[in-house]
Structures are given as C-alpha cells and as structure tokens.
Design an enzyme around this catalytic site. Sequence first.
Site, PDB file in Angstrom:
ATOM      1  N   LYS A  28     -49.333  17.999   4.283  1.00 39.50           N
ATOM      2  CA  LYS A  28     -48.619  19.019   5.038  1.00 39.50           C
ATOM      3  C   LYS A  28     -48.060  18.412   6.318  1.00 39.50           C
ATOM      4  CE  LYS A  28     -50.592  23.083   4.621  1.00 39.50           C
ATOM      5  NZ  LYS A  28     -51.785  23.900   4.855  1.00 39.50           N
ATOM      6  N   ARG A  98     -54.001  24.776  10.583  1.00 37.75           N
ATOM      7  CA  ARG A  98     -53.808  24.629   9.137  1.00 37.75           C
ATOM      8  C   ARG A  98     -54.466  23.355   8.628  1.00 37.75           C
ATOM      9  NH1 ARG A  98     -47.391  24.739   8.538  1.00 37.75           N
ATOM     10  NH2 ARG A  98     -47.938  25.497   6.448  1.00 37.75           N
ATOM     11  N   GLY A 107     -59.014  25.620  -2.097  1.00 39.79           N
ATOM     12  CA  GLY A 107     -60.441  25.458  -1.865  1.00 39.79           C
ATOM     13  C   GLY A 107     -60.682  24.996  -0.449  1.00 39.79           C
ATOM     14  N   MET A 109     -59.804  25.212   3.751  1.00 36.92           N
ATOM     15  CA  MET A 109     -59.810  26.352   4.648  1.00 36.92           C
ATOM     16  C   MET A 109     -58.482  27.105   4.617  1.00 36.92           C
ATOM     17  SD  MET A 109     -60.221  26.653   8.711  1.00 36.92           S
ATOM     18  CE  MET A 109     -58.468  26.833   8.941  1.00 36.92           C
ATOM     19  N   ARG A 352     -43.437  20.461  -0.254  1.00 34.73           N
ATOM     20  CA  ARG A 352     -44.207  19.478  -1.019  1.00 34.73           C
ATOM     21  C   ARG A 352     -43.634  19.427  -2.424  1.00 34.73           C
ATOM     22  NH1 ARG A 352     -49.579  23.244  -1.180  1.00 34.73           N
ATOM     23  NH2 ARG A 352     -48.473  25.099  -1.784  1.00 34.73           N
ATOM     24  N   HIS A 473     -52.485  32.534  -6.162  1.00 33.91           N
ATOM     25  CA  HIS A 473     -53.523  31.529  -6.408  1.00 33.91           C
ATOM     26  C   HIS A 473     -53.721  31.301  -7.898  1.00 33.91           C
ATOM     27  CE1 HIS A 473     -57.750  30.277  -7.058  1.00 33.91           C
ATOM     28  NE2 HIS A 473     -57.456  29.443  -6.065  1.00 33.91           N
ATOM     29  N   SER A 798     -61.318  -5.386 -33.252  1.00 33.54           N
ATOM     30  CA  SER A 798     -61.017  -4.034 -32.806  1.00 33.54           C
ATOM     31  C   SER A 798     -62.193  -3.600 -31.935  1.00 33.54           C
ATOM     32  CB  SER A 798     -60.850  -3.104 -34.007  1.00 33.54           C
ATOM     33  OG  SER A 798     -60.713  -1.782 -33.547  1.00 33.54           O
ATOM     34  N   CYS A 865     -60.141   0.973 -30.984  1.00 35.86           N
ATOM     35  CA  CYS A 865     -60.254   2.279 -31.612  1.00 35.86           C
ATOM     36  C   CYS A 865     -61.288   3.019 -30.787  1.00 35.86           C
ATOM     37  CB  CYS A 865     -60.660   2.157 -33.067  1.00 35.86           C
ATOM     38  SG  CYS A 865     -62.162   1.231 -33.332  1.00 35.86           S
ATOM     39  N   TYR A 885     -52.829  -3.316 -29.257  1.00 36.68           N
ATOM     40  CA  TYR A 885     -52.607  -1.886 -29.536  1.00 36.68           C
ATOM     41  C   TYR A 885     -53.827  -1.057 -29.154  1.00 36.68           C
ATOM     42  CZ  TYR A 885     -55.535  -2.290 -33.747  1.00 36.68           C
ATOM     43  OH  TYR A 885     -56.578  -2.496 -34.599  1.00 36.68           O
TER      44      TYR A 885
HETATM   45  P1  ADP Z   1     -51.830  26.877   2.563  1.00 31.67           P
HETATM   46  O1  ADP Z   1     -52.167  25.444   2.569  1.00 31.67           O
HETATM   47  O2  ADP Z   1     -52.892  27.742   2.024  1.00 31.67           O
HETATM   48  O3  ADP Z   1     -50.485  27.129   1.969  1.00 31.67           O
HETATM   49  P2  ADP Z   1     -50.630  26.969   5.142  1.00 31.67           P
HETATM   50  O4  ADP Z   1     -51.236  26.171   6.227  1.00 31.67           O
HETATM   51  O5  ADP Z   1     -49.438  26.429   4.499  1.00 31.67           O
HETATM   52  O6  ADP Z   1     -51.749  27.319   4.100  1.00 31.67           O
HETATM   53  O7  ADP Z   1     -50.296  28.373   5.757  1.00 31.67           O
HETATM   54  C1  ADP Z   1     -49.974  29.455   4.960  1.00 31.67           C
HETATM   55  C2  ADP Z   1     -48.821  30.209   5.522  1.00 31.67           C
HETATM   56  O8  ADP Z   1     -49.091  30.622   6.846  1.00 31.67           O
HETATM   57  C3  ADP Z   1     -47.546  29.420   5.646  1.00 31.67           C
HETATM   58  O9  ADP Z   1     -46.856  29.355   4.464  1.00 31.67           O
HETATM   59  C4  ADP Z   1     -46.789  30.241   6.654  1.00 31.67           C
HETATM   60  O10 ADP Z   1     -46.171  31.324   6.025  1.00 31.67           O
HETATM   61  C5  ADP Z   1     -47.890  30.717   7.540  1.00 31.67           C
HETATM   62  N1  ADP Z   1     -47.923  29.882   8.742  1.00 31.67           N
HETATM   63  C6  ADP Z   1     -48.627  28.779   8.968  1.00 31.67           C
HETATM   64  N2  ADP Z   1     -48.364  28.275  10.172  1.00 31.67           N
HETATM   65  C7  ADP Z   1     -47.429  29.081  10.721  1.00 31.67           C
HETATM   66  C8  ADP Z   1     -46.730  29.084  11.942  1.00 31.67           C
HETATM   67  N3  ADP Z   1     -46.924  28.144  12.845  1.00 31.67           N
HETATM   68  N4  ADP Z   1     -45.851  30.087  12.161  1.00 31.67           N
HETATM   69  C9  ADP Z   1     -45.648  31.033  11.246  1.00 31.67           C
HETATM   70  N5  ADP Z   1     -46.278  31.090  10.076  1.00 31.67           N
HETATM   71  C10 ADP Z   1     -47.166  30.124   9.804  1.00 31.67           C
HETATM   72 MG    MG Z   2     -48.891  26.363   2.514  1.00 32.42          MG
END
Ligand code: ADP
Ligand code: MG
Length: 908
Positions: A28, A98, A107, A109, A352, A473, A798, A865, A885
């Site tokens: 990220k 984040r 899984g 945070m 991504r 999810h 083999s 094999c 092979y």
């Molecule tokens: P995940 O990894 O679960 O996708 P993210 O860290 O991408 O979690 O955050 C999920 C969502 O939270 C983002 O897609 C965005 O919509 C919102 N978000 C995160 N940071 C910001 C920010 N600085 N301003 C506005 N929205 C945010």
């Molecule tokens: Mg995200």
Amino acid sequence: MTMTKYVYSFGGNRNEGSASMRNTLGGKGCNLAEMAGLNIPVPPGFTVITDVCTLYYQEGKKLSSEVVAQVKEALIWLEGVRGKKLGDAANPLLVSVRSGARVSMPGMMDTVLNLGLNDQTVEGLAKASNNPRFAWDSYRRFIMMYSDVVLDVHKDNFEHRIEALKAKTGKQSDTEITADEWKVLCGEFKAIVREKLGHDFPQDPMEQLFGGIAAVFNSWETERAIIYRRMNRIPDDWGTAVNVQSMVFGNMGDDCGTGVAFTRDPGTGEPYFYGEYLINAQGEDVVAGIRTPQPITNFQANGTGLQSLEDAMPETFKELLETATRLEQHFKDMQDIEFTIEQRKLYMLQTRNGKRTAMAGIRVALDMVKEGMIDEATALQRINADDLVQLLAPIFDPKEKKAFEKAGKLMTKGLNAGPGAATGRIALSAEEAQEMAQSGPVVLVRLETSPEDLAGMVAAEGILTARGGMTSHAAVVARGMGKPCVCGASTLEIDLAKATVTVGEVCLKAGEDFISIDGSTGEVFAGQLSAHPAEVNQVLVNKIMKAEESETYQRFATIMSWANKVRSMKVRTNADSPHDADVARAFGAEGIGLCRTEHMFFEGDRILAFREMILSKDAAGRKTALAKILPMQRSDFEGIFEAMNGLPVNIRLIDPPLHEFVPHDEKGQEEMAKVLGVSLEEVKHRVEKLHEFNPMMGHRGCRLGITYPEIIRMQMRAICEAAINVAKKGIVALPEVMVPLIGHVKELTYTKGEMLDELALINKENGTDFSCPIGTMIEIPRAALTADQIALEADYFSFGTNDLTQMGFGFSRDDSGSFLPEYVSKKILEDDPFQSLDQQGIGELVRIAAEKGRATKPELKLGVCGEHGGDPRSVKFFHKVGLSYVSCSPYRVPVAILAAAQATLEDK
Ligand code: ADP
Ligand code: MG
Ligand code: MG
C-alpha cells in the site's frame, strides 16, 4: 554514524518512496508513493516501514524511541503540508492509520479513519467545515473503529445502537441520521467503552496515533493473519508497514463519496472498467455491505435502475477513468483501486494489481499481449500455473439447471463473484463448515463473511452470501482461493436460530439440505445439481463442443502453444488405462511417465486369477495362474499403446506388497478356497503368511521379481507381445520398462537378466528383434547415492519422489497424516513434503543421483513420476537439476506444461 530511516513520507512536497520499495514500505505504502510521484492526487502521509514490525516484536511489543521520534518528525511535516495540526481544537488534522504488508493480506488490521477526533476537535471540525452532521458522523465512525480494532470492543456493541435509533425514528439509512442524533450516539458509544474497559475513550490524539500504530503491528500476529500467511506461504518475518495518511472526506454530503474499482472485470477479465461506489460515505462502507453500492459506469448500471457515478458526477468519473487507465498502463497490469471523492474532487487512496479468477487472469494476460502492453513471456509468467486446473473444473449441466428452474428450485440470483460450480450441504458458520466438510461437500452460507470465516471458507466447496458486492470480503477471498462464490443474494433469509435458509416458499435446513451455487452466473439452486465437464474438456476430451465455439478453450490453447515454444522439459502423464492416456494426451501429455501395472490386476475377474497366483503354493501353481493373467494384461497394454501411438510409455513392473491383493474378508477367502480347491483354513493360513509388520519396506518392488521371477517374466511378455501385436496394425508402440525400488545395482542386474532372457524367448518365438529401454526407479536413498553404478545397468532413471520422500525422511506415507500437519503448523517443515518436494534434502538426493548417473552415462534420460511432477514449485526445481521430463496426473498436465515454461523463463 548513519541513522536508520524508519519513516518515509509520501505526497505533498516530500515524496520519499516508490513502487520499487515494496519490501520496505509494503504494497500500500509503496504504491501510494508511486502514485504521488506520478502527480496523481494522493492525500499526503507517511509510512512506518516493515522492519519496524519485526523490531516491535523484538523489543517486547514496544516502539523504540528512535521510531517514535521519526514518527513525530513526519507528523510535523504532514501538519505543515496540510496546514492543520493533530489535536488542534479549531482546525484539527485528521489521519487514517492503515496496515500494509508486502502483499495484500486480509486478516490484517482494519483501517482506522478520522483519527485525531475528540470531544474538542469534533466541535472544531463542525465549525471549520460548517457541517456538523459530517463532523459527528466522522466522530462516531472513529469511536466505533478505534474501539473495535484498537481497544477490542467489538463493533456490534455500537451497531445495534444505530439499528435501535433507526427503528425508533423510522429511518432507513445511516445518511438520514442527523448531527444531533450522531452526537447523542457518540455519547452512548463512549459510555459503552467506559463500561467495558473501565476507562474513558482516549481523548489525546497522540495516544490515539501510537495506539493505532501498535494495533497494526499487533494484528500481524492475530490468528486470522497467521492462517492467511500459512495458506499463502507468506513468511512471518516480512512484517507489515503502517501508513498514516491525512484524511479526505467522502462523507461531507451528496457531492462526496467513496468507491472501489477494477480496470477490468475481475471475474471474467473482460476489458471493462468496473466498480462500485456510495454517495456520502466513507472508507469501508462500500465493502461492508451496510448500503447497497452503486455501479460506476453506465454500462454496468444498465438495467439495474441504479444511478452510476458516470451519470451522477460525469467530470469526476472522467478523471477517475483516466487515472485508472494511466495506472494500468503504468503498472502494466489490471489495477484494483480505492478512491474517495471530496466535494467532487477525486483522491486516490490505493492501487494494486487486482486479484482475479483463473479465467480472468488468463484473459487479461492474453488481452494485454494483444494490446501490446506486455510480451508473451511476461504473460506466461503472470499466469498462476495451478490456476489452469480451474479451467478444467466441472460446471453445472445446463439442461439440469433448466429443469431445476422449471421445478421452482432456482431460489435466487446473486452476484457472480467467483466462477465455478459448487454443491453441498448448507453450513451457516465457519465452524460448522469445517466440521461438516469431514463427511461431505459443504456450501458456506453467510450474511456476509469476515476474515474470521477464513478457515470455514477453505473447508467449503463454495461460498454464498446475502450481502456484499463484487468487492466484498467473501468475493475477494473466494476468488483468491479459486472457490465458486455468489454474493449479495439479498432475497436470502438466513435464520441462525432456526438454522434455515429461506427464499419465499423454499426453506432449506442447514446441516441437512443441499444447495447448489453457480459462481459464473450467480444462480442459487435448492438441491444438488450434478456437475458437467468444463468447456476445455468438452472440446478436448468429450469432443462435444467445437474449438471455435469456446473462447475459454482458445485461450487455453494459446497459453499451451506459447508454453510449448518456450519450455525445454517434457511433460508426461501418469496413466494406467487407455481412457486416462487419452485424456492426458488431449491435454498435451508427451508420453506416459508412469504406467502402474498393479491397477490392472483389480479389474473384473482378473483379481481372482491374480489372487490365485499369489496364494499358490509353488512356482508351478503361480505359472498356471499367470498364464490366465497374461492375455488380459497384454490387451491392456495394447489399448494403452494405441492411445499413445508414437509416444513413449514408461511401464513400471509390479510394485506393491502382495498382501494388498489378497482377500481379508471371509467371503473373499471362501471364494479363493473354491478357486484353489483347498480348504478355507488353508487360504486363511496362506493369507496370514503374507502378513508383514512393515509392508512398505517389506516384500515389494524389485524384491517380488527376485523371489518370483515368473511374475516379471509374464509382465515383460505381456508388454513386448502387445507392442509386437499393435505394430502389425501400424501403431508405433514405444514401451520403456522400469524396475521399482532398486537400492543396490545387483538387484537391477539380476532383474534385468530375467527380463532380457524372456525378451530373447519372445523374439525367437515371433521371429522378431524387438527391444525396449530398461530403466529403474530411483526412490531409495542408497540408489541415489550409488547412481553412478546403477546408471551402468539402466537405460534411464525415473525418480519416484513419493517413495524417495518416504524413505529419505523415514516418514510412512500412510501414517504421516497424524503428525505432518503439526510439523507444518510448528514450522518444523514449511510444507507437506509429499505435496511439494523438500528441495534441500530429498531434492539433494535427486540432484546427486542425476549428477552421478550422468557421470558414468552421459546420455542417461532422467524423469520424475510421482505427485511432485504436477506441483509447479517442484517442477521448477526439476528443471534446475536438468531432468528431461516430469510426469503427473492427466488433469495436472497443463499445469506442468506452464510451470516448465516458467522454469525456462526464470532461468534466463
Ligand atoms: P484495506 O487494506 O482493508 O483495504 P485501507 O487501508 O485500504 O484498508 O482502507 C480502507 C478504506 O478506507 C480505503 O479504501 C479508503 O476508502 C478509506 N481510507 C483510508 N485512508 C483514508 C484517508 N486518508 N482518507 C479517506 N479515506 C481513507
Ligand atoms: Mg484498501
Ligand atoms: Mg479492510
């Protein structure tokens, strides 16, 4: 003295990272910096690097003073850029915290948004924005999220207060709740926290910030995260980064919103911009399934009655589309993006490479070659070799589906979130799914899934949810696992108390009734549908579809043809019947690498003759019985040679311990008594005599031929006569015969002597001069270590890597189930070595044998094999060692072909 840099800023006037720093900044973080570097609008922020996660654990879950200092320095920079201060009562800076590992990891945070709000700053925000509703909505979100993910006070505690308010006031949606109402709720929320924790919700923004950062690091060791890492082979010491980013707001009103999008359809790979968004919403609202998200494009919206973003905010949409296209061009791969619109201004919050289904992955890779974005080699390397199996997976029979529909069993239609057909009994929880899966197929049916459901999703054949969109999810994780998934089947009523799943009249009982889901169409059926071969199979195997009718098939064929151009290793199949041989050949097998002969003994009444042979008292009795078997075995080989016309067929002489063939039940023993003309007691006695304490290391493999040469002479005769017979019909039979379980070269010398004697007899009887290569399996460590001597007697090797693993580790294949899973979970072994080759140890035996064998016989042909031949990682290892092979089960042939091509490409 150089100081380690623990914190990198992105955006604004100080962009310190880039996409090439993924290992340091996490996926990220590095892509946020990359986007900022491309002048794409990204709210500025900073990334605490992944190494800090490891340090955090080393220091007993503490941040070092150095890290703290660097975070504070970055924060001051960020405050400067945004012209706001964290905690400033008049004009507060708010941030999100984040997580972000090298690879995206459900899984981990959940994100905390709006951090920095407290009883004072919320008032400041209300004033500064002139929008109290927005301020209080943000505060309540912050209390909920922070409590849930940092303080461990579950969000349910808060959610039902919101529900209660809605019920009382008759409001449908969160967006109707007023500033004053949110304010009251905020008070209630804080009271809940106080009651649960015995202290107040933290008001100090610095405490909030470092609490949030620590929570991200703590989430690296949650059970969910650990399970996910194990499933996806992510090393534990990678750690996660933490991104602290200034907030932009999608919840300031109707000219704001938030959404997620894919540059192409992640389900099918079709080249359409694709996504979902919500007006006046924030962050996870879109994926949480609280409100039904709206489509981004008019194309998607068509016929749904929903308003698209394209329609609602044409300018912003245009910018979004341009940005998405640019990102795809830049990363040269399909992008999964997250964005927020604040008063019509677009901000990118994540990009991504998008997760996709096997079908989509293939289509995208091929389309991008056509579009000139990537070359063939890149396309081949992008496709996950294991995914090809999914192209061969069954689908529902369309006719049966129609009949189900007519009978009123089409319950509902949801989103086609993960293609493929799944049928099974209904499980309503992850635990139930795991338990029920022990005794049969299960479909996991949930309102929506969360990372806690992971283990249940693994156990289930398919996943069905009532809520959530294509990017929920359930959808994302199911696609990653290659599981059929139907999402957002909103008419589905799930009653956990009664354990039922109902749509209208149709009511199914969990734990008992079957449900069938078609993840390619989104259809949900009551009852058990039967599956139908995939299109590739319909073209190649069943031959009920023309190649030009199936795009899927054509893509499959393109990949295979590109892979064939590249790879140097051949791919054969393990097949014991003409049918399997046909299937494998259709999938591209270039011969049979392992034809087991013992399976042939079980069919029809030949087992009687074979038992007679085993239970005979002496060689004369055995020969009589073997004479009965000879014609049957000969005709088996004729069938296989015909199927493999012109391709080599590597046949293994009888291998398993004889006691596996004899009857252990009274009825079977009585039958044998009749056949042999002896008493039941006598048969029992002879069966008992065959009992071994350790059959896997007992009287089996070449030891059978050494004690009972007449058996292998019969087999040699069946093989050679079959080859001579079919040759008369113009068929080119290319048998190779191999002796199993050689440990000492003299075992081979003796056995080969018997085989060649028999061959000489056959040639004399037929007036022919037939011959075929005679090889050996290398599956006993002693054989690997003395391969130079063995090579002098063998035309080829083999590697039987199943037995080599068994003998090399001393793990009984049949008993390892009771301890190997523990080995893997305790990280003594990374994988089950029977599934993926232990390259260091067992692989070393292979390497030594190959080297020693070729030292005394340079032209020695080497193959594998055994199950490892169809495991992409093992295939790549075999390529490195220089084997000629690999051989695997028919359905894995395409996987091995692609893996072999990838091995060549990786080599370059
Ligand atoms: P995940 O990894 O679960 O996708 P993210 O860290 O991408 O979690 O955050 C999920 C969502 O939270 C983002 O897609 C965005 O919509 C919102 N978000 C995160 N940071 C910001 C920010 N600085 N301003 C506005 N929205 C945010
Ligand atoms: Mg995200
Ligand atoms: Mg999330």
